[in-house]
Scaffold this motif. Sequence first.
Motif, PDB file in Angstrom:
ATOM      1  N   ALA A  16       0.832  -1.205   0.000  1.00 60.18           N
ATOM      2  CA  ALA A  16       0.000   0.000   0.000  1.00 60.18           C
ATOM      3  C   ALA A  16       0.866   1.254   0.000  1.00 60.18           C
ATOM      4  O   ALA A  16       0.581   2.225  -0.702  1.00 60.18           O
ATOM      5  CB  ALA A  16      -0.937  -0.002   1.204  1.00 60.18           C
ATOM      6  N   ALA A  17       1.939   1.243   0.773  1.00 58.60           N
ATOM      7  CA  ALA A  17       2.841   2.392   0.809  1.00 58.60           C
ATOM      8  C   ALA A  17       3.504   2.599  -0.548  1.00 58.60           C
ATOM      9  O   ALA A  17       3.617   3.725  -1.024  1.00 58.60           O
ATOM     10  CB  ALA A  17       3.898   2.201   1.892  1.00 58.60           C
ATOM     11  N   ALA A  18       3.924   1.515  -1.180  1.00 58.26           N
ATOM     12  CA  ALA A  18       4.554   1.616  -2.505  1.00 58.26           C
ATOM     13  C   ALA A  18       3.562   2.124  -3.537  1.00 58.26           C
ATOM     14  O   ALA A  18       3.903   2.954  -4.386  1.00 58.26           O
ATOM     15  CB  ALA A  18       5.118   0.266  -2.924  1.00 58.26           C
ATOM     16  N   ALA A  19       2.328   1.640  -3.465  1.00 62.52           N
ATOM     17  CA  ALA A  19       1.301   2.102  -4.399  1.00 62.52           C
ATOM     18  C   ALA A  19       1.004   3.579  -4.187  1.00 62.52           C
ATOM     19  O   ALA A  19       0.805   4.328  -5.146  1.00 62.52           O
ATOM     20  CB  ALA A  19       0.034   1.272  -4.231  1.00 62.52           C
ATOM     21  N   GLY A  20       0.988   4.008  -2.939  1.00 62.11           N
ATOM     22  CA  GLY A  20       0.754   5.422  -2.651  1.00 62.11           C
ATOM     23  C   GLY A  20       1.871   6.291  -3.193  1.00 62.11           C
ATOM     24  O   GLY A  20       1.619   7.354  -3.762  1.00 62.11           O
ATOM     25  N   GLN A  21       3.107   5.846  -3.029  1.00 65.37           N
ATOM     26  CA  GLN A  21       4.247   6.594  -3.551  1.00 65.37           C
ATOM     27  C   GLN A  21       4.180   6.656  -5.079  1.00 65.37           C
ATOM     28  O   GLN A  21       4.409   7.694  -5.674  1.00 65.37           O
ATOM     29  CB  GLN A  21       5.560   5.933  -3.101  1.00 65.37           C
ATOM     30  N   GLU A  22       3.848   5.530  -5.699  1.00 66.02           N
ATOM     31  CA  GLU A  22       3.740   5.492  -7.162  1.00 66.02           C
ATOM     32  C   GLU A  22       2.630   6.412  -7.651  1.00 66.02           C
ATOM     33  O   GLU A  22       2.786   7.114  -8.645  1.00 66.02           O
ATOM     34  CB  GLU A  22       3.482   4.061  -7.613  1.00 66.02           C
ATOM     35  N   ALA A  23       1.520   6.451  -6.934  1.00 61.24           N
ATOM     36  CA  ALA A  23       0.412   7.322  -7.314  1.00 61.24           C
ATOM     37  C   ALA A  23       0.821   8.791  -7.218  1.00 61.24           C
ATOM     38  O   ALA A  23       0.443   9.613  -8.064  1.00 61.24           O
ATOM     39  CB  ALA A  23      -0.803   7.057  -6.427  1.00 61.24           C
ATOM     40  N   ARG A  24       1.611   9.144  -6.189  1.00 53.02           N
ATOM     41  CA  ARG A  24       2.072  10.533  -6.060  1.00 53.02           C
ATOM     42  C   ARG A  24       2.995  10.908  -7.217  1.00 53.02           C
ATOM     43  O   ARG A  24       2.931  12.016  -7.743  1.00 53.02           O
ATOM     44  CB  ARG A  24       2.780  10.726  -4.724  1.00 53.02           C
ATOM     45  N   VAL A  25       3.843   9.963  -7.635  1.00 47.57           N
ATOM     46  CA  VAL A  25       4.750  10.237  -8.751  1.00 47.57           C
ATOM     47  C   VAL A  25       3.956  10.426 -10.045  1.00 47.57           C
ATOM     48  O   VAL A  25       4.202  11.354 -10.812  1.00 47.57           O
ATOM     49  CB  VAL A  25       5.784   9.097  -8.899  1.00 47.57           C
ATOM     50  N   VAL A  26       2.982   9.560 -10.277  1.00 44.59           N
ATOM     51  CA  VAL A  26       2.158   9.662 -11.489  1.00 44.59           C
ATOM     52  C   VAL A  26       1.384  10.984 -11.485  1.00 44.59           C
ATOM     53  O   VAL A  26       1.295  11.666 -12.507  1.00 44.59           O
ATOM     54  CB  VAL A  26       1.192   8.454 -11.599  1.00 44.59           C
TER      55      VAL A  26
END
Length: 160
Positions: A16-26
Motif C-alpha cells: 500500500a505504501a509503494a502504491a501510494g508513492q507510485e500514485a504521487r509520482v504519477v
Amino acid sequence: MAERRPVKPSDLVGMAAAAGQEARVVAARRRMATIRLTDEDRRVVADELAEQFAIGRLDEGELHRRVDLLNTAATHGELEPALAGLPVSSLYTPAARKAGKWRWAAFAGAVWLAVPFVLAGLLLLVFGREIAAAIFGVPAVIWVAYAYRWASKPRRESGS
C-alpha cells in the motif's frame, strides 16, 4: 505449478505504501506534463541519464538517443520517452517533509512528563539508592531521547 506464498499483513502495508508513492509520482508527472522545461530541469535529467549510463542500464547509443530526446523536448510530457524504463526521475519524486511544529510541542510535553522522574532519580542517587535512581531516571532519559529522535525526523522519508 508455482507455489503461492501466503500474504502477511505487513506485506499489505508495504504494498500500500509503494502504491501510494507510485500514485504521487504519477500525479506529479500528470500535473507537470504541460509545463515547459527549464535549463535546470534539463541539467537534472541529463545528469540522471549519465548516471544510468555509468551504472550500466544504458549503452552509449541509447544514451545519445535519450539525450537527443531530452534536447528536443519542450515540456515535461515530451520528456517521458527519454525517461522510459528508468527509475523515477528526481524531478517527480516528492521531497521529504520537515517535521511539523506539533511534533516539537509533543516533544516539550514528553520532557515535562519526564522531569519529575529524572528529579526523583537524582534525589534517590544523592541519598545512596543507586538502583532506585536507575529505575526512575534511566527510563525517563531514554523517553526524552526517543521523543527527540521522533520529533526531529521528517514525516516521510524519500526513496525506500
